[in-house]
Design an enzyme around this catalytic site. Structure first.
Site, mmCIF file in Angstrom:
data_model
loop_
_atom_site.group_PDB
_atom_site.id
_atom_site.type_symbol
_atom_site.label_atom_id
_atom_site.label_comp_id
_atom_site.label_asym_id
_atom_site.label_seq_id
_atom_site.Cartn_x
_atom_site.Cartn_y
_atom_site.Cartn_z
ATOM 1 N N LYS A 185 -4.121 -2.559 16.355
ATOM 2 C CA LYS A 185 -4.857 -1.666 15.478
ATOM 3 C C LYS A 185 -5.685 -0.774 16.495
ATOM 4 C CE LYS A 185 -2.994 -2.641 11.283
ATOM 5 N NZ LYS A 185 -1.711 -1.660 10.925
ATOM 6 N N TYR A 228 -7.474 -12.548 12.937
ATOM 7 C CA TYR A 228 -6.752 -11.374 13.109
ATOM 8 C C TYR A 228 -6.258 -10.976 14.318
ATOM 9 C CZ TYR A 228 -5.354 -6.601 11.397
ATOM 10 O OH TYR A 228 -4.751 -5.431 11.190
ATOM 11 N N ILE A 236 0.783 -1.188 -0.003
ATOM 12 C CA ILE A 236 -0.053 -0.039 -0.038
ATOM 13 C C ILE A 236 1.033 1.226 -0.060
ATOM 14 C CG2 ILE A 236 -2.029 1.285 1.252
ATOM 15 C CD1 ILE A 236 -2.787 -1.407 2.375
ATOM 16 N N ALA A 278 1.643 -8.911 3.243
ATOM 17 C CA ALA A 278 1.212 -8.995 4.621
ATOM 18 C C ALA A 278 0.013 -9.659 4.667
ATOM 19 C CB ALA A 278 1.052 -7.502 5.334
ATOM 20 N N THR A 335 -1.651 -8.185 -0.366
ATOM 21 C CA THR A 335 -0.347 -7.749 -0.342
ATOM 22 C C THR A 335 0.597 -8.781 0.445
ATOM 23 O OG1 THR A 335 -0.475 -6.659 1.993
ATOM 24 C CG2 THR A 335 -1.038 -5.320 0.050
HETATM 25 P P1 NAD Z 1 3.172 -4.939 3.150
HETATM 26 O O1 NAD Z 1 3.765 -6.279 3.436
HETATM 27 O O2 NAD Z 1 3.478 -4.552 1.812
HETATM 28 O O3 NAD Z 1 3.610 -4.026 4.114
HETATM 29 C C1 NAD Z 1 3.859 -4.092 5.473
HETATM 30 C C2 NAD Z 1 5.247 -3.344 5.767
HETATM 31 O O4 NAD Z 1 5.401 -3.550 7.294
HETATM 32 C C3 NAD Z 1 6.488 -3.972 5.114
HETATM 33 O O5 NAD Z 1 7.173 -3.063 4.269
HETATM 34 C C4 NAD Z 1 7.353 -4.324 6.004
HETATM 35 O O6 NAD Z 1 8.759 -4.357 5.703
HETATM 36 C C5 NAD Z 1 6.885 -3.570 7.021
HETATM 37 N N1 NAD Z 1 7.548 -3.732 8.475
HETATM 38 C C6 NAD Z 1 7.120 -4.821 9.184
HETATM 39 N N2 NAD Z 1 7.892 -4.835 10.397
HETATM 40 C C7 NAD Z 1 8.748 -3.718 10.376
HETATM 41 C C8 NAD Z 1 9.671 -3.378 11.256
HETATM 42 N N3 NAD Z 1 10.199 -4.037 12.179
HETATM 43 N N4 NAD Z 1 10.493 -2.116 10.681
HETATM 44 C C9 NAD Z 1 9.969 -1.626 9.643
HETATM 45 N N5 NAD Z 1 9.252 -2.065 8.606
HETATM 46 C C10 NAD Z 1 8.510 -3.232 9.024
HETATM 47 O O7 NAD Z 1 1.611 -4.881 3.083
HETATM 48 P P2 NAD Z 1 0.559 -3.837 3.137
HETATM 49 O O8 NAD Z 1 -0.815 -4.652 3.113
HETATM 50 O O9 NAD Z 1 0.906 -2.781 2.392
HETATM 51 O O10 NAD Z 1 0.617 -3.451 4.688
HETATM 52 C C11 NAD Z 1 0.632 -1.976 5.153
HETATM 53 C C12 NAD Z 1 -0.035 -1.629 6.270
HETATM 54 O O11 NAD Z 1 -1.588 -1.459 5.917
HETATM 55 C C13 NAD Z 1 0.103 -2.408 7.433
HETATM 56 O O12 NAD Z 1 0.006 -1.416 8.431
HETATM 57 C C14 NAD Z 1 -1.287 -3.375 7.390
HETATM 58 O O13 NAD Z 1 -1.631 -3.488 8.748
HETATM 59 C C15 NAD Z 1 -1.996 -2.263 6.640
HETATM 60 N N6 NAD Z 1 -3.505 -2.892 6.199
HETATM 61 C C16 NAD Z 1 -3.342 -3.586 5.444
HETATM 62 C C17 NAD Z 1 -4.561 -4.362 4.651
HETATM 63 C C18 NAD Z 1 -4.272 -5.485 3.674
HETATM 64 O O14 NAD Z 1 -5.545 -6.160 3.552
HETATM 65 N N7 NAD Z 1 -3.551 -5.512 2.949
HETATM 66 C C19 NAD Z 1 -5.770 -3.625 5.097
HETATM 67 C C20 NAD Z 1 -5.759 -2.948 6.114
HETATM 68 C C21 NAD Z 1 -4.483 -2.416 6.618
HETATM 69 O O1 0WE Z 2 -3.005 -5.615 8.888
HETATM 70 C C1 0WE Z 2 -2.882 -6.670 8.203
HETATM 71 C C2 0WE Z 2 -1.748 -7.858 8.048
HETATM 72 C C3 0WE Z 2 -1.074 -7.560 9.233
HETATM 73 C C4 0WE Z 2 0.106 -8.915 9.307
HETATM 74 C C5 0WE Z 2 0.189 -9.853 8.732
HETATM 75 C C6 0WE Z 2 1.070 -10.849 8.821
HETATM 76 C C7 0WE Z 2 1.279 -12.369 7.802
HETATM 77 C C8 0WE Z 2 2.468 -12.721 8.096
HETATM 78 C C9 0WE Z 2 0.889 -8.610 10.342
HETATM 79 N N1 0WE Z 2 1.549 -9.516 10.803
HETATM 80 C C10 0WE Z 2 1.812 -10.714 9.851
HETATM 81 N N2 0WE Z 2 2.985 -11.729 10.463
HETATM 82 C C11 0WE Z 2 3.225 -12.485 9.430
HETATM 83 O O2 0WE Z 2 3.869 -13.503 10.062
HETATM 84 N N3 0WE Z 2 -4.096 -6.854 7.448
HETATM 85 C C12 0WE Z 2 -5.261 -5.947 7.616
HETATM 86 C C13 0WE Z 2 -4.396 -7.913 6.611
HETATM 87 C C14 0WE Z 2 -4.987 -8.958 7.247
HETATM 88 O O3 0WE Z 2 -4.137 -9.972 7.615
HETATM 89 C C15 0WE Z 2 -5.156 -10.957 8.333
HETATM 90 C C16 0WE Z 2 -6.524 -10.320 7.920
HETATM 91 C C17 0WE Z 2 -6.506 -9.228 7.138
HETATM 92 C C18 0WE Z 2 -7.519 -8.509 6.487
HETATM 93 C C19 0WE Z 2 -5.053 -11.832 9.139
HETATM 94 C C20 0WE Z 2 -5.811 -12.666 9.735
HETATM 95 C C21 0WE Z 2 -7.501 -12.507 9.432
HETATM 96 C C22 0WE Z 2 -7.645 -11.342 8.379
#
Ligand code: NAD
Ligand code: 0WE
Length: 258
Positions: free
Chosen positions: A165, A158, A20, A198, A196
């Site tokens: 969060k 989650y 993102i 994550a 993504t």
């Molecule tokens: P992503 O994996 O691309 O991004 C997560 C980022 O967190 C990565 O760049 C990773 O390097 C970074 N990170 C984790 N531990 C870290 C550390 N110790 N130091 C520095 N960086 C660290 O996935 P994304 O989905 O783009 O996630 C970005 C944000 O969006 C997160 O906060 C996630 O919770 C939030 N989010 C994701 C979704 C989804 O469905 N993908 C939905 C809502 C919110």
């Molecule tokens: O915030 C997130 C994902 C955050 C995340 C994901 C991982 C997967 C790999 C944090 N830590 C980890 N650690 C790992 O080892 N989201 C909003 C995406 C997400 O993740 C879920 C969701 C949704 C939505 C996990 C369970 C249920 C729903």
């Protein structure tokens, strides 16, 4: 279109092209911003280096593991010497140990709880503290972070990320209060699910996407471009009167009752 010209932004959370934070970086770059991108470790540094040629303006690349105070202080010391202030900050880092996202929430260990809240919530507080003097130098600025509806409601698996969060969203309000007098705004985008890095390896993620698509008012899922659009609003002066808020970019999932 170039309404971010002359502006500098710090973006934390680019892991790959699906991040993102990367979609936000691309939009801000297209609008004329100069960017500072951080990467979590040497492995992800290569990913980010492969992406930067896509940007119009070459960014500054710096390492930052947000769980390390010394990384954060080194980042802002470097920025203080290399740039003349900051206009915006994007915080997109989150992590919980994998096992905490599959076992029942009640089994969450002290260590997993600590890690999830440290990386996913406390890091925003530390980043805001480091960035505030640089943002104040420009007469104020905008900080955003990324949240999920799991802060407010239970989603299977989650788990401790929901608790993190909730802490993140509350931190947004307290930071907005602390920084408002310096014209620094703090908001969060609560995004719907997107596939993504994550989200990869989260078992049943396709099922979550399906439920959202079926129930959301817009009858579709969101993509990273949808989040970047809202981010451009929150990072720009169009949102100058908005702070301490959670903005939902979820195709209208949350408002629905059935
Ligand atoms: P992503 O994996 O691309 O991004 C997560 C980022 O967190 C990565 O760049 C990773 O390097 C970074 N990170 C984790 N531990 C870290 C550390 N110790 N130091 C520095 N960086 C660290 O996935 P994304 O989905 O783009 O996630 C970005 C944000 O969006 C997160 O906060 C996630 O919770 C939030 N989010 C994701 C979704 C989804 O469905 N993908 C939905 C809502 C919110
Ligand atoms: O915030 C997130 C994902 C955050 C995340 C994901 C991982 C997967 C790999 C944090 N830590 C980890 N650690 C790992 O080892 N989201 C909003 C995406 C997400 O993740 C879920 C969701 C949704 C939505 C996990 C369970 C249920 C729903």
């Amino acid at each position: 279109m170039s309404d971010f010209s002359g502006r500098t932004g710090l973006i934390v959370g680019v892991a790959n092209k699906r991040s993102i934070a990367w979609a936000i970086a691309q939009q801000a770059d297209a609008a004329g911003a100069r960017l500072v991108l951080t990467y979590q470790n040497e492995r992800l540094k290569e990913n980010v280096e492969e992406l930067v040629p896509q940007l119009t303006t070459p960014p500054i690349l710096l390492p930052c593991d947000v769980s390390r105070d010394e990384d954060i202080s080194h980042l802002f010391a470097t920025l203080d010497s290399q740039i003349d202030g900051l206009d915006f900050v994007v915080h997109g880092a989150a992590f919980a140990p994998r096992e905490a996202l599959s076992a029942p929430f009640i089994e969450t260990s002290r260590e997993a709880f600590r890690t999830a809240l440290d990386i996913s919530a406390y890091s925003l507080v530390a980043m805001a503290r480091g960035a505030a003097p640089l943002l104040a130098k420009k007469g104020g600025g905008s900080i955003i972070t990324l949240s999920y509806l799991g802060a407010d409601r239970v989603f299977p698996n989650y788990n401790v990320m929901g608790v993190a969060k909730a802490a993140l969203e509350s931190s947004v309000r307290y930071l907005a209060s602390d920084l408002g007098a310096q014209n620094i705004r703090v908001n969060t985008i609560s995004a719907g699910p997107i596939k993504t890095l994550a989200a990869s390896g989260v078992s049943g993620f396709s099922g979550i996407l399906q439920v959202y698509r079926d129930r959301a008012a817009l009858k579709r899922n969101i993509d990273t471009g949808d989040v970047a659009g809202a981010a451009m609003f929150l990072l720009s002066d169009w949102s100058r009167g908005v702070t301490g808020e959670v903005i939902y970019v979820d195709a209208g999932y949350r408002p629905m009752g059935m």
